[in-house]
Design an enzyme around this catalytic site. Sequence first.
Site, PDB file in Angstrom:
ATOM      1  CG  ASP A 134      -0.261  -0.058   2.603  1.00  0.00           C
ATOM      2  OD1 ASP A 134      -0.015   1.130   3.113  1.00  0.00           O
ATOM      3  OD2 ASP A 134      -0.120  -1.162   3.272  1.00  0.00           O
ATOM      4  CG  ASP A 180      -5.838   4.041   7.588  1.00  0.00           C
ATOM      5  OD1 ASP A 180      -5.715   3.794   8.659  1.00  0.00           O
ATOM      6  OD2 ASP A 180      -4.749   4.837   7.171  1.00  0.00           O
ATOM      7  CD  GLU A 201      -3.464   4.640  11.046  1.00  0.00           C
ATOM      8  OE1 GLU A 201      -2.537   4.627  11.789  1.00  0.00           O
ATOM      9  OE2 GLU A 201      -3.533   4.244   9.891  1.00  0.00           O
TER      10      GLU A 201
END
Length: 272
Positions: free
Chosen positions: A75, A164, A166
């Site tokens: 990625d 994503d 986090e």
Amino acid sequence: MTAPRRGWRRLLGAALTVSTALLVVTAGTAEASPPLPEQDATGNHEMGAAIRAHDGAAPAGLAPASVDASVPGIDVSAYQGTVNWASYWSAGKKFAYVKATEGTGYQNAYFSQQYTGSYNVGMIRGAYHYGRPDTSGGAAQADYFVAHGGGWSKDGKTLPGTLDIEWGPDNACYGKTPAQMVAWIKAFSDEYHAKTTRWPVIYTATNWWSQCTGNTGDFSSTNPLWVARYASSAGTLPYNWGFYTFWQYSSSPIDQDTFSADITRLKVLATG
């Protein structure tokens, strides 16, 4: 989060072979907020930067252990700039995820070269969105993502988009309670599905999920899991996911990922 119970498991069905090694469980604990993740002058955050600050990066060359059938990939984000995709294809990488957006105000300036370039060399590729629950709602960010590269097409070469999620740059859980965080993720997931017919992949770390959702929110029947853990096994998975679909196992010399089954199943995921 409790999402409508349809989609991913039926998509894979019994045909998806998952090694029992993928289900290895090790102890995981919620910890304090990590140091601020690296970011560039525009506020762009790299996938996994906060996770690496929290859990540490894997040594270069570390490869998944005991995976019967898997597909290697990488990625990238603006940090990688112009990517030499031919070299990664020659090295055996068969898929790539490319950062498209963050919040509702950031777009990856290298997105076109990275997203189209990976496709042109033969990779199956997808886009990802860096979630910022502190700046706007989940549905608004899903809309922004879809409008700026995060959509999906049934061409067999485009993976569903990824959220994503986090540790935050200023607050580990973005000032959200566990219930509020689950609701934010659900809003993103539901809106992405409404716009594309696909459920987004969720990229996260088990420690973050434990800390910021209270280890609640069941996305296991709809959303493929992309777990981040820089070790020789994926370890404990977030709440109620029985297996991972992608695993980010190292950040050296670039973010290294593996898909949990063979290339035919990756194409099924891309096809929908």
